[in-house]
Design an enzyme around this catalytic site. Structure first.
Site, PDB file in Angstrom:
ATOM      1  CG  LEU A  21      -0.989  47.209 -22.531  1.00  0.00           C
ATOM      2  CD1 LEU A  21      -0.662  47.235 -21.061  1.00  0.00           C
ATOM      3  CD2 LEU A  21      -0.233  48.759 -22.965  1.00  0.00           C
ATOM      4  CB  THR A  39     -11.618  45.046 -31.725  1.00  0.00           C
ATOM      5  OG1 THR A  39     -10.341  45.674 -31.746  1.00  0.00           O
ATOM      6  CG2 THR A  39     -12.710  45.931 -31.120  1.00  0.00           C
ATOM      7  CG  ASN A  89      -3.346  47.684 -27.006  1.00  0.00           C
ATOM      8  OD1 ASN A  89      -2.269  47.885 -26.377  1.00  0.00           O
ATOM      9  ND2 ASN A  89      -3.521  46.541 -27.678  1.00  0.00           N
ATOM     10  CB  SER A 140       1.126  57.459 -27.427  1.00  0.00           C
ATOM     11  OG  SER A 140       2.173  57.735 -28.121  1.00  0.00           O
ATOM     12  CE1 TYR A 154       4.997  52.123 -33.132  1.00  0.00           C
ATOM     13  CE2 TYR A 154       6.524  53.985 -32.046  1.00  0.00           C
ATOM     14  CZ  TYR A 154       5.392  52.796 -32.057  1.00  0.00           C
ATOM     15  OH  TYR A 154       5.319  52.572 -30.680  1.00  0.00           O
ATOM     16  CE  LYS A 158       2.010  54.112 -31.276  1.00  0.00           C
ATOM     17  NZ  LYS A 158       0.749  53.475 -30.630  1.00  0.00           N
ATOM     18  CB  THR A 189       3.915  43.584 -25.329  1.00  0.00           C
ATOM     19  OG1 THR A 189       4.925  44.225 -26.098  1.00  0.00           O
ATOM     20  CG2 THR A 189       3.738  44.146 -23.996  1.00  0.00           C
TER      21      THR A 189
END
Length: 283
Positions: A21, A39, A89, A140, A154, A158, A189
């Site tokens: 993404l 980045t 991201n 998120s 995880y 989040k 992705t």
């Protein structure tokens, strides 16, 4: 002054831009004539875009497992001009039972998913406030609203990001700074490369943890319905909206899962109404 979202050329700061993404957002912003500071951990990953877009793309090396490096990268970025849109991201998931996770795995997961976005967000708040506004997009997940076995760290990251963002959004909205939590579901992705598995133990091999692990190990990403290009377009559109949503659920699987989770929580809460009221001092 005109709204920052109406500027002819806007400056984006996007983490984790080498693929998925993040790369789709980077390419979309550049195609629309904007500037991007991206980045990555491997600068060569965006060499093709630098050849195409030249000086409109700046690439910074940043490992989000090292939050102490954030300040220097942000300072260099701001020296090249104001930043209008920040996209946090970058991310990955540690998969396994909480008991199987090492302290290092847990720490790195929280640093990447929560601490680094917090540091980046904080670093841009003052310049955005002083310039009269800006947008901060937090990527998120449906996992920011629901919980499944194998993803405890995880989810901690989040869910923490969701709480942080909701609070900060109320602190800075009067300055024209808007924050949005994007909650994608299963998206094509290259997600398998972002899964880091624990060392499996016999105790969890045949329960919900083991079953979920097996499903993830054999998952076919071609069956995922989320199109990252369409996600990027939906996110891009919010940056032009004068009143963007706090949360943006993207994907029919996301909508269904979050709707079910919120309905279950509301039902459980309503069942506790009498108990909740019973602990008050008697009049």
């Amino acid at each position: 002054m005109p709204a920052l979202s109406d500027k002819a050329v806007r400056h984006w700061f996007i983490t984790g831009a080498s693929g998925g993404l993040g790369r789709h957002l980077t390419e979309l912003a550049l195609r629309n004539g904007d500037r991007v500071t991206a980045t990555v951990r491997r600068p060569a990953a965006l060499e093709d875009l630098r050849e195409t877009y030249g000086g409109r793309l700046a690439v910074e090396v940043l490992d989000l497992a090292r939050p102490a490096d954030v300040g220097g990268v942000v300072a260099r970025t701001l020296r090249s001009g104001p930043v209008d849109i920040v996209v946090n991201n970058a991310g990955y998931a540690v998969v396994g039972a909480a008991e199987e996770m090492t302290a290092e795995q847990i720490r790195d997961q929280i640093e990447v998913l929560l601490l680094a976005p917090m540091m980046i967000t904080r670093a841009f708040l003052q310049p955005m406030r002083e310039q009269g506004g800006g947008r901060i997009i937090q990527i998120s997940s449906v996992g920011g609203q629901i919980g499944i076995p194998t993803h405890s760290s995880y989810h901690a990251g989040k869910w923490g990001l969701e709480g942080f963002t909701e609070s900060v959004s109320r602190e800075v909205r009067d300055f024209g700074v808007h924050l949005t939590l994007v909650e994608p579901g299963a998206t094509r992705t290259g997600f398998a490369s972002a899964l880091h598995y624990t060392t499996e133990t016999a105790a969890y091999r045949d329960n919900a943890v083991g079953r979920t692990r097996r499903q993830l190990e054999s998952a076919d990403e071609s069956a995922f319905t989320g199109d990252p290009a369409k996600l990027a377009a939906a996110i891009h559109a919010t940056t032009r909206h004068p009143s963007p949503p706090l949360r943006l659920a993207l994907g029919s699987d996301t909508y269904d899962a979050i709707h079910a989770a919120l309905t279950e929580r509301l039902t459980a809460l309503e069942a506790q109404k009498d108990l909740a009221e019973s602990v008050a001092f008697a009049n």
